[in-house]
Design an enzyme around this catalytic site. Structure first.
Site, PDB file in Angstrom:
ATOM      1  N   LYS A 277      -7.239   1.855  -2.825  1.00 16.59           N
ATOM      2  CA  LYS A 277      -6.824   1.254  -1.547  1.00 16.59           C
ATOM      3  C   LYS A 277      -6.813   2.305  -0.428  1.00 16.59           C
ATOM      4  O   LYS A 277      -7.250   2.041   0.689  1.00 16.59           O
ATOM      5  CB  LYS A 277      -5.428   0.623  -1.734  1.00 16.59           C
ATOM      6  CG  LYS A 277      -4.802   0.099  -0.464  1.00 16.59           C
ATOM      7  CD  LYS A 277      -5.581  -1.039   0.141  1.00 16.59           C
ATOM      8  CE  LYS A 277      -5.010  -1.424   1.500  1.00 16.59           C
ATOM      9  NZ  LYS A 277      -5.944  -2.258   2.264  1.00 16.59           N
TER      10      LYS A 277
ATOM     11  N   THR B 205       0.863  -1.196   0.000  1.00 16.60           N
ATOM     12  CA  THR B 205       0.000   0.000   0.000  1.00 16.60           C
ATOM     13  C   THR B 205       0.891   1.234   0.000  1.00 16.60           C
ATOM     14  O   THR B 205       1.574   1.513   0.994  1.00 16.60           O
ATOM     15  CB  THR B 205      -0.910   0.030   1.243  1.00 16.60           C
ATOM     16  OG1 THR B 205      -1.661  -1.180   1.307  1.00 16.60           O
ATOM     17  CG2 THR B 205      -1.861   1.217   1.174  1.00 16.60           C
TER      18      THR B 205
ATOM     19  N   LYS C 245       0.028   5.207   8.438  1.00 18.02           N
ATOM     20  CA  LYS C 245       0.624   5.575   7.133  1.00 18.02           C
ATOM     21  C   LYS C 245      -0.474   5.737   6.083  1.00 18.02           C
ATOM     22  O   LYS C 245      -0.478   6.691   5.293  1.00 18.02           O
ATOM     23  CB  LYS C 245       1.633   4.472   6.760  1.00 18.02           C
ATOM     24  CG  LYS C 245       2.222   4.516   5.368  1.00 18.02           C
ATOM     25  CD  LYS C 245       1.665   3.460   4.431  1.00 18.02           C
ATOM     26  CE  LYS C 245       1.702   2.024   4.846  1.00 18.02           C
ATOM     27  NZ  LYS C 245       1.089   1.076   3.931  1.00 18.02           N
TER      28      LYS C 245
HETATM   29  N1  NDP Z   1      -1.190  -6.537   7.505  1.00 12.53           N
HETATM   30  C1  NDP Z   1      -2.309  -6.284   6.844  1.00 12.53           C
HETATM   31  O1  NDP Z   1      -3.433  -6.604   7.302  1.00 12.53           O
HETATM   32  C2  NDP Z   1      -2.283  -5.595   5.522  1.00 12.53           C
HETATM   33  C3  NDP Z   1      -1.188  -4.883   5.073  1.00 12.53           C
HETATM   34  N2  NDP Z   1      -1.230  -4.262   3.854  1.00 12.53           N
HETATM   35  C4  NDP Z   1      -0.092  -3.517   3.353  1.00 12.53           C
HETATM   36  O2  NDP Z   1       0.848  -4.497   2.912  1.00 12.53           O
HETATM   37  C5  NDP Z   1       2.173  -4.038   3.140  1.00 12.53           C
HETATM   38  C6  NDP Z   1       2.911  -5.048   4.028  1.00 12.53           C
HETATM   39  O3  NDP Z   1       2.192  -5.135   5.247  1.00 12.53           O
HETATM   40  P1  NDP Z   1       2.603  -6.170   6.404  1.00 12.53           P
HETATM   41  O4  NDP Z   1       3.040  -7.446   5.797  1.00 12.53           O
HETATM   42  O5  NDP Z   1       1.486  -6.139   7.365  1.00 12.53           O
HETATM   43  O6  NDP Z   1       3.843  -5.404   7.016  1.00 12.53           O
HETATM   44  P2  NDP Z   1       5.057  -5.943   7.901  1.00 12.53           P
HETATM   45  O7  NDP Z   1       5.490  -4.766   8.697  1.00 12.53           O
HETATM   46  O8  NDP Z   1       4.696  -7.199   8.583  1.00 12.53           O
HETATM   47  O9  NDP Z   1       6.177  -6.286   6.794  1.00 12.53           O
HETATM   48  C7  NDP Z   1       6.839  -5.260   6.113  1.00 12.53           C
HETATM   49  C8  NDP Z   1       7.805  -5.847   5.108  1.00 12.53           C
HETATM   50  O10 NDP Z   1       8.511  -4.754   4.473  1.00 12.53           O
HETATM   51  C9  NDP Z   1       9.912  -4.977   4.623  1.00 12.53           C
HETATM   52  N3  NDP Z   1      10.627  -3.704   4.669  1.00 12.53           N
HETATM   53  C10 NDP Z   1      10.392  -2.656   5.493  1.00 12.53           C
HETATM   54  N4  NDP Z   1      11.237  -1.640   5.222  1.00 12.53           N
HETATM   55  C11 NDP Z   1      12.046  -2.073   4.219  1.00 12.53           C
HETATM   56  C12 NDP Z   1      13.104  -1.482   3.492  1.00 12.53           C
HETATM   57  N5  NDP Z   1      13.529  -0.236   3.735  1.00 12.53           N
HETATM   58  N6  NDP Z   1      13.703  -2.212   2.532  1.00 12.53           N
HETATM   59  C13 NDP Z   1      13.275  -3.467   2.261  1.00 12.53           C
HETATM   60  N7  NDP Z   1      12.282  -4.088   2.898  1.00 12.53           N
HETATM   61  C14 NDP Z   1      11.658  -3.385   3.876  1.00 12.53           C
HETATM   62  C15 NDP Z   1      10.057  -5.765   5.901  1.00 12.53           C
HETATM   63  O11 NDP Z   1      11.315  -6.397   5.955  1.00 12.53           O
HETATM   64  P3  NDP Z   1      11.961  -6.858   7.372  1.00 12.53           P
HETATM   65  O12 NDP Z   1      11.383  -8.199   7.662  1.00 12.53           O
HETATM   66  O13 NDP Z   1      13.417  -6.883   7.104  1.00 12.53           O
HETATM   67  O14 NDP Z   1      11.573  -5.810   8.379  1.00 12.53           O
HETATM   68  C16 NDP Z   1       8.890  -6.749   5.737  1.00 12.53           C
HETATM   69  O15 NDP Z   1       9.219  -7.757   4.829  1.00 12.53           O
HETATM   70  C17 NDP Z   1       2.034  -2.641   3.746  1.00 12.53           C
HETATM   71  O16 NDP Z   1       2.109  -1.703   2.706  1.00 12.53           O
HETATM   72  C18 NDP Z   1       0.642  -2.668   4.354  1.00 12.53           C
HETATM   73  O17 NDP Z   1       0.084  -1.376   4.456  1.00 12.53           O
HETATM   74  C19 NDP Z   1      -2.324  -4.382   3.026  1.00 12.53           C
HETATM   75  C20 NDP Z   1      -3.416  -5.092   3.406  1.00 12.53           C
HETATM   76  C21 NDP Z   1      -3.501  -5.713   4.700  1.00 12.53           C
HETATM   77  O1  SSN Z   2      -4.524  -2.560   4.619  1.00  7.23           O
HETATM   78  C1  SSN Z   2      -5.025  -3.348   5.429  1.00  7.23           C
HETATM   79  C2  SSN Z   2      -6.395  -3.756   5.301  1.00  7.23           C
HETATM   80  C3  SSN Z   2      -6.868  -4.668   6.368  1.00  7.23           C
HETATM   81  C4  SSN Z   2      -8.239  -5.198   6.032  1.00  7.23           C
HETATM   82  O2  SSN Z   2      -8.739  -4.960   4.918  1.00  7.23           O
HETATM   83  O3  SSN Z   2      -8.795  -5.875   6.902  1.00  7.23           O
END
Ligand code: NDP
Ligand code: SSN
Length: 295
Positions: free
Chosen positions: A170, A95, A238
């Site tokens: 989104k 996102t 964010k």
């Molecule tokens: N969780 C949810 O319910 C949902 C999340 N999203 C979106 O999906 C995305 C991922 O979310 P989520 O999995 O929850 O987040 P997490 O915080 O669990 O994971 C983040 C990921 O990004 C990596 N990362 C962070 N900073 C850097 C960097 N500078 N360089 C390279 N890799 C980096 C992390 O690596 P490392 O392991 O090394 O920290 C990790 O793999 C976000 O944009 C979020 O808004 C969308 C829908 C639902």
């Molecule tokens: O970006 C996160 C969305 C979480 C949800 O749709 O439940």
């Protein structure tokens, strides 16, 4: 189909595992490389840089925390841009804001690659179960080619046209979600402070016109102050920030979202950023507590 996967956080890990369990060959990379080992146990191959994944795979999906992570993985040393070329597809499901997506798209297409943004609705459990809602925009041919993977990851995919439309959709969805979570938290506080049972409030809400899966799922854990992260609060904040910026650009007044953003910022300042976004309830409780203390 062989797929590269960059970013094994809460969502990326669940999505990559899902692809592996449905017979895709998956090559993974994560900034903290040790997190790749759990995926290797599921049959994934590991590479040490984003560039190495792109070199190996025709299609690569990224699921990264925010705009700065998404840009870093593409533009930094050993990044996507060093090797992307004609015939390769890059699908960013993180996102981010439309400008970030456009910047990545232009750079990739300049090197001959194809780009699709495809952020998702749905959280950890829908990701594990292949029940996400995919909001794709960008190169139509790439969208059509990657449908077999989207069919495994999601219950429905939308193709929304030019790059930026997926990011915008989104952000609108998550702006509404964040505002709802705040109204819900205030409602729980109001019920409690006025002597009502919060559990009864949950039961009443669930039977009426504003019943929804989020209240139903998060309500009981919020009453127990249990916030194991499915969607980390720092990412919800964010998304509020990016949605408000989209509102600025389009001169859309969003006082409700702005107030919700303040509550998420407050929650982050209380150290709740890595907990589930429903932990904003704790910040609302603190604010209500200090308001009643000054009466
Ligand atoms: N969780 C949810 O319910 C949902 C999340 N999203 C979106 O999906 C995305 C991922 O979310 P989520 O999995 O929850 O987040 P997490 O915080 O669990 O994971 C983040 C990921 O990004 C990596 N990362 C962070 N900073 C850097 C960097 N500078 N360089 C390279 N890799 C980096 C992390 O690596 P490392 O392991 O090394 O920290 C990790 O793999 C976000 O944009 C979020 O808004 C969308 C829908 C639902
Ligand atoms: O970006 C996160 C969305 C979480 C949800 O749709 O439940």
């Amino acid at each position: 189909m062989e797929i590269g996967f960059l970013g094994l956080g809460i969502m990326g890990k669940a999505m990559a595992v899902n692809l592996l369990r449905h017979g895709f060959k998956v090559t993974v990379w994560n900034r903290t490389l040790s997190k790749c080992e759990e995926l290797a146990a599921e049959g994934a191959s590991i590479e040490e840089t984003p560039a190495a994944v792109i070199k190996k795979c025709k299609y690569t999906i990224a699921m990264l925390s925010d705009p700065s992570a998404a840009l870093s993985v593409v533009f930094d040393k050993d990044g996507v841009l060093e090797v992307i070329c004609d015939g390769k597809g890059y699908i960013d499901m993180s996102t981010v804001d439309p400008d970030t997506s456009l910047k990545i798209s232009e750079a990739i297409e300049h090197k001959g690659g194809y780009f699709l943004e495809a952020p998702v609705s749905g959280s950890k459990k829908p990701a594990e179960d292949g029940q996400l809602v995919i909001l794709a925009a960008g190169k139509k041919e790439l969208y059509e080619e990657i449908i077999p993977a989207f069919d495994v990851l999601g219950k429905k995919s939308f193709y929304l046209g030019q790059v930026g439309n997926g990011a915008k959709m989104k952000l609108v969805v998550n702006m509404i979600m964040g505002s709802m979570m705040n109204a819900f938290s205030e409602g729980l506080c109001l019920a409690d402070r006025s002597g009502l049972s919060c559990q009864t409030l949950l039961d009443v809400l669930d039977l009426g016109g504003i019943a929804n899966p989020m209240f139903k799922m998060k309500g009981p854990t919020m009453l127990q102050s249990s916030y194991s992260p499915a969607f980390p609060l720092k990412h919800q904040q964010k998304d509020m920030r990016l949605a408000l910026a989209l509102g600025d650009e389009n001169a859309v007044s969003m006082p409700v979202a702005a107030a919700a953003n303040e509550a998420f910022k407050k929650a982050r300042s209380l150290g709740l950023g890595d907990l589930d976004f429903s932990a904003v309830y704790e910040a609302v409780k603190v604010a209500e507590g200090s308001a009643s203390a000054t009466k």
